[in-house]
Design a protein around this motif. Structure first.
Motif, PDB file in Angstrom:
ATOM      1  N   LYS A  38     -25.803 -28.174 -72.109  1.00  0.00           N
ATOM      2  CA  LYS A  38     -26.714 -27.133 -71.850  1.00  0.00           C
ATOM      3  C   LYS A  38     -27.583 -27.252 -70.883  1.00  0.00           C
ATOM      4  O   LYS A  38     -28.232 -28.252 -70.886  1.00  0.00           O
ATOM      5  CB  LYS A  38     -27.595 -26.700 -73.112  1.00  0.00           C
ATOM      6  CG  LYS A  38     -28.385 -25.270 -72.973  1.00  0.00           C
ATOM      7  CD  LYS A  38     -28.317 -24.774 -74.390  1.00  0.00           C
ATOM      8  CE  LYS A  38     -29.202 -23.358 -74.147  1.00  0.00           C
ATOM      9  NZ  LYS A  38     -28.300 -22.208 -73.941  1.00  0.00           N
ATOM     10  N   ARG A  39     -27.503 -26.544 -69.402  1.00  0.00           N
ATOM     11  CA  ARG A  39     -28.266 -26.980 -68.324  1.00  0.00           C
ATOM     12  C   ARG A  39     -28.125 -28.547 -67.997  1.00  0.00           C
ATOM     13  O   ARG A  39     -27.143 -28.899 -67.918  1.00  0.00           O
ATOM     14  CB  ARG A  39     -29.784 -26.568 -68.524  1.00  0.00           C
ATOM     15  CG  ARG A  39     -29.834 -24.979 -68.705  1.00  0.00           C
ATOM     16  CD  ARG A  39     -31.303 -24.692 -68.561  1.00  0.00           C
ATOM     17  NE  ARG A  39     -31.337 -23.148 -68.768  1.00  0.00           N
ATOM     18  CZ  ARG A  39     -32.109 -22.509 -69.672  1.00  0.00           C
ATOM     19  NH1 ARG A  39     -33.100 -23.216 -70.261  1.00  0.00           N
ATOM     20  NH2 ARG A  39     -32.139 -21.148 -69.855  1.00  0.00           N
ATOM     21  N   GLY A  40     -29.337 -28.951 -67.783  1.00  0.00           N
ATOM     22  CA  GLY A  40     -29.265 -30.311 -67.365  1.00  0.00           C
ATOM     23  C   GLY A  40     -29.172 -31.544 -68.459  1.00  0.00           C
ATOM     24  O   GLY A  40     -29.530 -32.545 -68.423  1.00  0.00           O
ATOM     25  N   TRP A  41     -28.777 -31.016 -69.772  1.00  0.00           N
ATOM     26  CA  TRP A  41     -28.817 -32.012 -70.974  1.00  0.00           C
ATOM     27  C   TRP A  41     -27.354 -32.055 -71.478  1.00  0.00           C
ATOM     28  O   TRP A  41     -26.761 -31.006 -71.462  1.00  0.00           O
ATOM     29  CB  TRP A  41     -29.803 -31.657 -71.868  1.00  0.00           C
ATOM     30  CG  TRP A  41     -31.216 -31.865 -71.561  1.00  0.00           C
ATOM     31  CD1 TRP A  41     -31.878 -30.840 -70.708  1.00  0.00           C
ATOM     32  CD2 TRP A  41     -32.082 -32.823 -71.601  1.00  0.00           C
ATOM     33  NE1 TRP A  41     -33.189 -31.360 -70.366  1.00  0.00           N
ATOM     34  CE2 TRP A  41     -33.423 -32.437 -70.750  1.00  0.00           C
ATOM     35  CE3 TRP A  41     -32.151 -33.884 -72.237  1.00  0.00           C
ATOM     36  CZ2 TRP A  41     -34.335 -33.534 -70.750  1.00  0.00           C
ATOM     37  CZ3 TRP A  41     -32.997 -35.003 -72.484  1.00  0.00           C
ATOM     38  CH2 TRP A  41     -34.272 -34.660 -71.763  1.00  0.00           C
ATOM     39  N   ILE A  42     -27.003 -33.066 -72.128  1.00  0.00           N
ATOM     40  CA  ILE A  42     -25.848 -32.946 -73.072  1.00  0.00           C
ATOM     41  C   ILE A  42     -26.274 -33.136 -74.515  1.00  0.00           C
ATOM     42  O   ILE A  42     -27.167 -34.148 -74.603  1.00  0.00           O
ATOM     43  CB  ILE A  42     -24.799 -33.920 -72.723  1.00  0.00           C
ATOM     44  CG1 ILE A  42     -25.301 -35.387 -72.626  1.00  0.00           C
ATOM     45  CG2 ILE A  42     -24.158 -33.529 -71.603  1.00  0.00           C
ATOM     46  CD1 ILE A  42     -24.061 -36.313 -72.489  1.00  0.00           C
TER      47      ILE A  42
END
Lengths: 391, 391
Positions: free
Chosen positions: B373-377
């Motif tokens: 999700k966006r810049g994260w896992i």
């Protein structure tokens, strides 16, 4: 190939929609081997448009298949490489070698490729050097390809090593007790040499089995040459191919793929550790904070004598896998190479890092040595020892 | 042994100088196998004074030799270990298994050692679990040894794996395409379990060949037991021992030593990379500097649902060898284990890191998944998915 040429002719008068459809049809009608090659080139990010490439062709099934697949891709309009075939007669097999050279030149010509045929006297070269015959042949071939790439102003040199070659390399190195740097096997892409900026690329290594190259040559109706040295059981590689790998295949039918996977994983590990080793060397080269002036002067005198120095306290903190690579890199830079440098020598240097006692040294092959003085280790190369080295 | 006992008796009346001389003489008269064991214990920094140790003895040549060498060292006054012999009858070979158990108990008693004999029904255990027979046997043996160590309050459990076992393990894992973590093979010293603080030590692994254990048993006049499962060619390990290693020995007479060296180098590499992977995870778990409040809230909601999150930008910078280990560690922590987690799953997670697009996920075996999700896992375990997970 004839079928391709015929299609080419028929297309001349067609309109552009028909042409596009035909091209798509042709892409689908590519052989699976040529498609495999094209996909690998994409995966490797190779630019196969309007570039010049040297293709190393021995005349065996692997390199013949590579050349024929390139021919297929060029004819189908998928790549626009300007190809020159390069073949070296190693001068080891007399008339058989000369015949192979002629055969390769004819194969190239028949497919509209330029060719460059070289001759070497590898036997004489081996006799004059410390290399064995295999090493001398490899060195001669490599020099020939560097020359060919330079002459042709090629951006790539393509070599036809397959996944089977990779598996054989891994096993040969394993049986010598190599670490990750050896077990990583053959590289898929690397700089051809220091200067030219050309790349040595092995576009079959990651996916093609040797049997596939043989099948593809058959499909194309080409009978590849058989190099008698490839069936000579005096060579360890031949015995790996003919005895060891078949036995291992009885354990795992896909053992060649498994060995290639191991090689790829270990190449990644080695690359990561080598980049950390670079950083460790930088850190260990920086001046110690607690160093007094006379110590710094003394160290500078050592360094001026041609060696660089590393801090024992920094090295000692590093994990072994990292330390070993940093020491190897440091020695390579100081000596210019790592020839004959073995694990036992690195262990000798590691032993210098233990305890607080300086004034000890570890010998390296070829006369260089590593000397510990207080909290530093110094690399003294042979050249320096002959001069006025402070030891 | 009888000779030793006789010497012991003679010594009783001697004065202390004579005693000391005798002891020195005895040290020199140690068998080379017992001396090898003593040197390895020193090298490993094992405290062999007044400690309690469990010795795992199957009755085969390796473990019998280990026990006999300990007996030699105890009798000669070189170690003061309080030894308990532990033997598990796996319940797989009926009367033959029971006979081995009796034989081991008698061997222990004859040398003045305590013994603990256990029984397991490994066949039934294997039938009830996902383990195959070899895995179930290993698990049963391990649990038995943990229990024995705890009962005896032992500081060490000694197991008699030799360099040949190491070589076999390396080859079995190589043929499956393992990376460094598998090819590192068997560890010489590790924690026996999470709680007890006891160590599992293999004091023969680093130096002793199987043939040496057989010779030493002969020297001591003891005929070790032969486990029929050790000659059953249905087991891959047996075929490695009886076919593959002999063939490899024709390439390098010291191939077993070479394989052990490779294992040791790769263990060092893996340890270094795992420690860097820990740091990478810490770095990737720290809050992003550019994150706005609603993003941080959303991420916290994910994390509260049982998963932790990692920053894509940090992971993407890491070399592959490091990234793969960090992801494996992260998944292990989130799921509690890495069962059935294969390279292909890790590659799926790696693919999530590419590009800027979120809203993608990679499946893990056993129903867990990694979601970007966006810049994260985010790691979503099965347990969470069943609840009110935000996916």
């Amino acid at each position: 190939m004839n079928r391709m040429k015929a299609e080419e002719k028929k297309e001349t008068g067609a309109d552009s929609t028909t042409l596009k459809k035909k091209r798509e049809g042709r892409a689908r009608s590519l052989s699976s081997f040529a498609r495999g090659l094209m996909e690998e080139c994409k995966r490797l990010g190779l630019n196969v448009e309007a570039e010049r490439a040297v293709v190393a062709v021995s005349g065996g099934a692997d390199s013949t298949a590579l050349l024929l697949a390139l021919d297929e891709l060029v004819k189908a309009g998928h790549v626009t490489l300007d190809v020159m075939v390069a073949h070296l007669d190693h001068g080891l097999r007399g008339e058989a070698g000369a015949e192979d050279a002629r055969w390769v030149a004819e194969l190239a010509a028949a497919h509209g490729f330029k060719s460059l045929i070289g001759c070497a006297d590898v036997g004489a070269r081996a006799a004059l050097s410390v290399d064995n015959l295999e090493q001398a042949a490899r060195r001669a071939r490599y020099e020939f390809l560097v020359g060919a790439a330079s002459k042709f102003k090629a951006r790539f040199v393509l070599a036809a090593h397959t996944m089977d070659d990779q598996a054989e390399t891994v096993l040969l190195r394993l049986m010598r007790g190599s670490g990750a740097e050896g077990l990583g096997g053959i590289e898929t892409v690397r700089a051809l040499d220091q200067e030219s900026g050309a790349l040595l690329v092995r576009p079959l290594l990651g996916w093609a089995r040797r049997a596939q190259t043989e099948e593809y040559c058959m499909e194309r109706g080409v009978v590849a040459r058989i190099d008698s040295m490839n069936v000579d059981e005096r060579f360890a590689r031949v015995r790996v191919r003919r005895s060891l790998l078949p036995l291992m295949t009885s354990f795992n039918g896909r053992v060649v793929e498994a060995l290639a996977r191991t090689a790829s994983l270990l190449r990644d590990d080695d690359a990561a550790l080598c980049s950390f080793a670079e950083r460790l060397l930088e850190e260990a080269s920086a001046g110690a904070t607690g160093e007094d002036e006379s110590e710094a002067d003394e160290r500078a005198a050592f360094d001026a004598s041609g060696s660089s120095a590393l801090r024992v306290d920094v090295l000692r903190e590093a994990p072994r896998g990292l330390l070993r690579r940093a020491l190897r890199l440091w020695i390579a830079r100081g000596r210019g190479d790592t020839r004959r440098l073995e694990l036992v020598h690195l262990r000798g240097v590691e032993a210098l890092l233990e305890g607080e006692r300086g004034g000890r040294s570890a010998l390296l092959p070829g006369g260089a040595k590593v000397y510990r003085k207080r909290g530093w280790i110094h690399l003294l190369t042979k050249r320096v020892e002959k001069g006025a080295a402070p030891v």
